[in-house]
Design an enzyme around this catalytic site. Structure first.
Site, PDB file in Angstrom:
ATOM      1  N   GLU A 244     -66.412 -28.850  72.447  1.00 52.65           N
ATOM      2  CA  GLU A 244     -65.793 -27.632  72.985  1.00 52.65           C
ATOM      3  C   GLU A 244     -65.319 -26.832  71.780  1.00 52.65           C
ATOM      4  O   GLU A 244     -64.257 -27.100  71.229  1.00 52.65           O
ATOM      5  CB  GLU A 244     -64.604 -27.978  73.892  1.00 52.65           C
ATOM      6  CG  GLU A 244     -64.975 -28.769  75.130  1.00 52.65           C
ATOM      7  CD  GLU A 244     -65.783 -27.956  76.110  1.00 52.65           C
ATOM      8  OE1 GLU A 244     -65.753 -26.712  76.035  1.00 52.65           O
ATOM      9  OE2 GLU A 244     -66.476 -28.557  76.943  1.00 52.65           O
ATOM     10  N   CYS A 278     -59.289 -19.960  73.064  1.00 51.35           N
ATOM     11  CA  CYS A 278     -60.736 -20.099  72.859  1.00 51.35           C
ATOM     12  C   CYS A 278     -61.503 -19.192  73.819  1.00 51.35           C
ATOM     13  O   CYS A 278     -62.532 -18.635  73.456  1.00 51.35           O
ATOM     14  CB  CYS A 278     -61.162 -21.553  73.024  1.00 51.35           C
ATOM     15  SG  CYS A 278     -60.658 -22.262  74.592  1.00 51.35           S
TER      16      CYS A 278
HETATM   17  P1  NDP Z   1     -59.986 -27.299  63.964  1.00 45.74           P
HETATM   18  O1  NDP Z   1     -61.449 -27.375  64.059  1.00 45.74           O
HETATM   19  O2  NDP Z   1     -59.379 -26.896  62.682  1.00 45.74           O
HETATM   20  O3  NDP Z   1     -59.321 -28.713  64.323  1.00 45.74           O
HETATM   21  C1  NDP Z   1     -59.544 -29.326  65.564  1.00 45.74           C
HETATM   22  C2  NDP Z   1     -59.165 -30.793  65.451  1.00 45.74           C
HETATM   23  O4  NDP Z   1     -60.083 -31.443  64.568  1.00 45.74           O
HETATM   24  C3  NDP Z   1     -57.774 -31.025  64.862  1.00 45.74           C
HETATM   25  O5  NDP Z   1     -57.174 -32.133  65.483  1.00 45.74           O
HETATM   26  C4  NDP Z   1     -58.098 -31.343  63.424  1.00 45.74           C
HETATM   27  O6  NDP Z   1     -57.116 -32.092  62.772  1.00 45.74           O
HETATM   28  C5  NDP Z   1     -59.361 -32.170  63.579  1.00 45.74           C
HETATM   29  N1  NDP Z   1     -60.170 -32.263  62.373  1.00 45.74           N
HETATM   30  C6  NDP Z   1     -60.147 -31.482  61.266  1.00 45.74           C
HETATM   31  N2  NDP Z   1     -61.088 -31.907  60.377  1.00 45.74           N
HETATM   32  C7  NDP Z   1     -61.714 -32.960  60.935  1.00 45.74           C
HETATM   33  C8  NDP Z   1     -62.775 -33.821  60.538  1.00 45.74           C
HETATM   34  N3  NDP Z   1     -63.395 -33.659  59.368  1.00 45.74           N
HETATM   35  N4  NDP Z   1     -63.166 -34.798  61.374  1.00 45.74           N
HETATM   36  C9  NDP Z   1     -62.573 -34.966  62.585  1.00 45.74           C
HETATM   37  N5  NDP Z   1     -61.550 -34.176  63.025  1.00 45.74           N
HETATM   38  C10 NDP Z   1     -61.128 -33.201  62.213  1.00 45.74           C
HETATM   39  O7  NDP Z   1     -59.537 -26.355  65.148  1.00 45.74           O
HETATM   40  P2  NDP Z   1     -58.114 -25.781  65.436  1.00 45.74           P
HETATM   41  O8  NDP Z   1     -57.142 -26.901  65.613  1.00 45.74           O
HETATM   42  O9  NDP Z   1     -57.827 -24.730  64.423  1.00 45.74           O
HETATM   43  O10 NDP Z   1     -58.303 -25.118  66.880  1.00 45.74           O
HETATM   44  C11 NDP Z   1     -58.748 -23.818  67.061  1.00 45.74           C
HETATM   45  C12 NDP Z   1     -60.216 -23.816  67.440  1.00 45.74           C
HETATM   46  O11 NDP Z   1     -60.384 -24.556  68.630  1.00 45.74           O
HETATM   47  C13 NDP Z   1     -60.739 -22.440  67.739  1.00 45.74           C
HETATM   48  O12 NDP Z   1     -62.011 -22.284  67.163  1.00 45.74           O
HETATM   49  C14 NDP Z   1     -60.841 -22.432  69.248  1.00 45.74           C
HETATM   50  O13 NDP Z   1     -61.763 -21.509  69.734  1.00 45.74           O
HETATM   51  C15 NDP Z   1     -61.215 -23.835  69.521  1.00 45.74           C
HETATM   52  N6  NDP Z   1     -60.916 -24.196  70.905  1.00 45.74           N
HETATM   53  C16 NDP Z   1     -61.952 -24.370  71.785  1.00 45.74           C
HETATM   54  C17 NDP Z   1     -61.703 -24.649  73.114  1.00 45.74           C
HETATM   55  C18 NDP Z   1     -62.811 -24.889  74.094  1.00 45.74           C
HETATM   56  O14 NDP Z   1     -62.537 -25.385  75.189  1.00 45.74           O
HETATM   57  N7  NDP Z   1     -64.049 -24.572  73.804  1.00 45.74           N
HETATM   58  C19 NDP Z   1     -60.334 -24.739  73.614  1.00 45.74           C
HETATM   59  C20 NDP Z   1     -59.324 -24.544  72.619  1.00 45.74           C
HETATM   60  C21 NDP Z   1     -59.630 -24.273  71.300  1.00 45.74           C
HETATM   61  P3  NDP Z   1     -56.052 -31.331  61.838  1.00 45.74           P
HETATM   62  O15 NDP Z   1     -55.378 -30.311  62.714  1.00 45.74           O
HETATM   63  O16 NDP Z   1     -55.146 -32.422  61.457  1.00 45.74           O
HETATM   64  O17 NDP Z   1     -56.821 -30.721  60.707  1.00 45.74           O
END
Ligand code: NDP
Length: 501
Positions: A244, A278
């Site tokens: 997602e 999102c």
């Molecule tokens: P990120 O991609 O930065 O992070 C998402 C999660 O992935 C966090 O828990 C993060 O941890 C973790 N993460 C980061 N690096 C890695 C890695 N290498 N391997 C595994 N996990 C990792 O997204 P955001 O938190 O900034 O969220 C915003 C984004 O989410 C936007 O693009 C938004 O559109 C999308 N989104 C999509 C939705 C949907 O339903 N399609 C709903 C809500 C949001 P950490 O924070 O500790 O870096």
């Protein structure tokens, strides 16, 4: 701008901060790779108990969890407000939506996932055919910070209802909300063994460790860039994933639409939660004949909309300071390349809060039209007709959500948008309907959470063909098939399939 959070975090702890004041909210020890493996192993053990509960037992435990969270709502509303920055009213909506989906999953898992019998067909009429939907085992859920409870819960609740146990890694920006949500399950179900729902805290490395662990499925919600990394890591063990990812949702405003209602809905859909949604509206395509009226109505709808952190604020600060730079880059690029700021402008971008910004007719290839901005901004592009609107709306890599405002052509235009979820005459409506699957296409990912498809996303489909009795003389699947049956085969092919259509 210095991100105080990036400065103060240490490798052994993850600490969250109130984005309105930079005050510390909570601090957690980071789970390293070995910790993650231990938590996953415990979740696997707890899975035996959780599966034994059956649909009825799981429903009872999940509904207890929902009612515990509802009774303790003031705690989580306050925490969502402090850790994410959103106004308390928005935090309450987030809680309500979380509980609606959780309760739907609990109540509908049996109906959706119970065994299905199907007709075996003529050739194997002596069989019964059964499809079962079984839990994967342990599902790893990696979540974002923008809706830190509602969004991961779309995976967590459905995975649990389908009989899986879950290990959840919240965003480093909202660990306290994630922790509260997970602890609430244990508080509501003290008899449940540890490991039905667990949490691992940390940064990207902890998420990567979870993706590479022995989990049986990964549900990722976050940016497209991180989603690709998670998929690459999960591929090492061939772990299935549901992705997602981000969006760049467009709203189409047709001349026959209710222009005032469209402006009102789009004002909210683009600016609420500081635009950090999102499925928020980031682009509008409006027919020329109603363009000026739409802009005037949008101006009116946004006239009292202002960010802040007090009770009067319509939305909060930017949760993740680094995103402010992205918003600035997109706005400056759009204005430099010919767009006109009709509401706000570069000066609307503060070091914590961003006031609404609306840019008219930027070029289609600018960042603000093509890339996820994730801030309280909107581009409005004038089009000759709805065919042009559909073509331009579909001209981005993302395909998450969208909206259509039209009295006569709503369903037709919605069908033509390259997006997984679309609202007609509203925005974001699909996210509040628990029976509707949610997910995207293209750079927005694949797979579905919510609804029956969401429950099946967290289930392994298993087919069982059961021969009830042999048909004398008709051994089809045997080396002892008779010559007469073999001779009959071409005639069966002709009889069953050669009729002209
Ligand atoms: P990120 O991609 O930065 O992070 C998402 C999660 O992935 C966090 O828990 C993060 O941890 C973790 N993460 C980061 N690096 C890695 C890695 N290498 N391997 C595994 N996990 C990792 O997204 P955001 O938190 O900034 O969220 C915003 C984004 O989410 C936007 O693009 C938004 O559109 C999308 N989104 C999509 C939705 C949907 O339903 N399609 C709903 C809500 C949001 P950490 O924070 O500790 O870096």
């Amino acid at each position: 701008m210095t991100d105080v959070r990036d400065v103060e975090i240490s490798a052994s702890h993850v600490e969250s901060f109130d984005p309105a004041s930079d005050e510390s909210v909570m601090r957690f020890a980071v789970h390293d790779r070995a910790d993650v493996e231990r938590v996953v192993a415990q979740a696997r053990q707890a899975g035996v108990w959780w599966r034994e509960q059956g649909f009825a037992g799981r429903k009872k435990h999940l509904l207890r969890w929902a009612s515990w969270m509802a009774s303790h709502r003031t705690e989580i509303i306050e925490l969502l407000h402090r850790e994410n920055g959103k106004p308390k009213a928005d935090a309450t909506i987030e809680l309500l939506m979380t509980l609606e989906h959780l309760s739907w999953a609990a109540r509908n898992a049996h109906r959706v996932l119970r065994d299905r019998r199907s007709l075996p067909g003529l050739l194997l009429a002596n069989y019964t055919a059964t499809t079962s939907f079984l839990p994967f085992g342990v599902v790893g859920v990696i979540g974002p910070w923008n809706y830190p409870m509602y969004t991961p819960s779309g995976s967590v609740a459905l995975a649990l209802a389908a009989g899986n146990t879950v290990v959840f890694k919240p965003s480093e920006y909202t660990p306290a909300v994630g922790d509260w949500y997970v602890k609430a399950f244990a508080a509501a179900n003290p008899e449940a063994p540890a490991g039905v729902l667990s949490i691992v805290h940390g940064f990207g490395e902890t998420g990567a460790a979870l993706a590479e662990s022995q989990v049986d499925k990964i549900a990722f919600t976050g940016s497209t860039a991180t989603g690709k990394k998670v998929m690459a890591v999960a591929a090492r063990n061939l772990t299935p994933v549901v992705m997602e990812c981000g969006g760049k949702d467009a709203a189409l405003v047709a001349a026959d639409g209710d222009i005032r209602a469209a402006a009102d809905a789009i004002a909210w859909g683009s600016m609420a939660n500081s635009g950090q949604t999102c499925v928020g509206i980031e682009r509008v395509y409006v027919e020329r004949s109603v363009r000026d009226r739409f802009i005037a109505e949008l101006r009116a709808a946004l006239s009292n909309v202002a960010p802040g952190s007090d009770a009067r604020a319509t939305y909060g600060p930017m949760t993740m300071p680094a995103q402010i730079g992205v918003v600035r880059e997109h706005v400056e690029d759009a204005l430099r390349r010919g767009g006109t700021a009709v509401i706000g402008g570069v000066d609307s971008i503060g070091d914590r809060y961003i006031s609404p910004i609306v840019i008219l007719d930027p070029p289609e290839d600018c960042l603000a039209v093509q890339e996820e901005t994730f801030g309280p901004t909107l581009t409005v592009t004038t089009v000759a007709d709805m065919d042009e609107a559909v073509r331009l709306a579909n001209g981005v890599a993302y395909g998450l959500g969208g909206a259509v405002f039209s009295r006569r052509r709503g369903r037709e235009l919605a069908a033509r948008l390259d997006a997984g979820v679309v609202s007609v005459n509203s925005v974001v409506g699909f996210a509040g309907i628990p029976s509707l699957p949610l997910g995207g296409t293209g750079a927005s990912g694949f797979g579905r959470i919510h609804g029956p498809e969401g429950l099946r996303e967290f289930s392994v489909t298993k087919s069982i063909a059961h021969q009830r009795f042999p048909i004398p003389g008709l051994r089809l699947l045997s080396f002892r098939r008779s010559a007469a049956v073999t001779a009959l085969l071409p005639r069966i092919v002709a009889f069953r399939h050669s009729r002209r259509h």
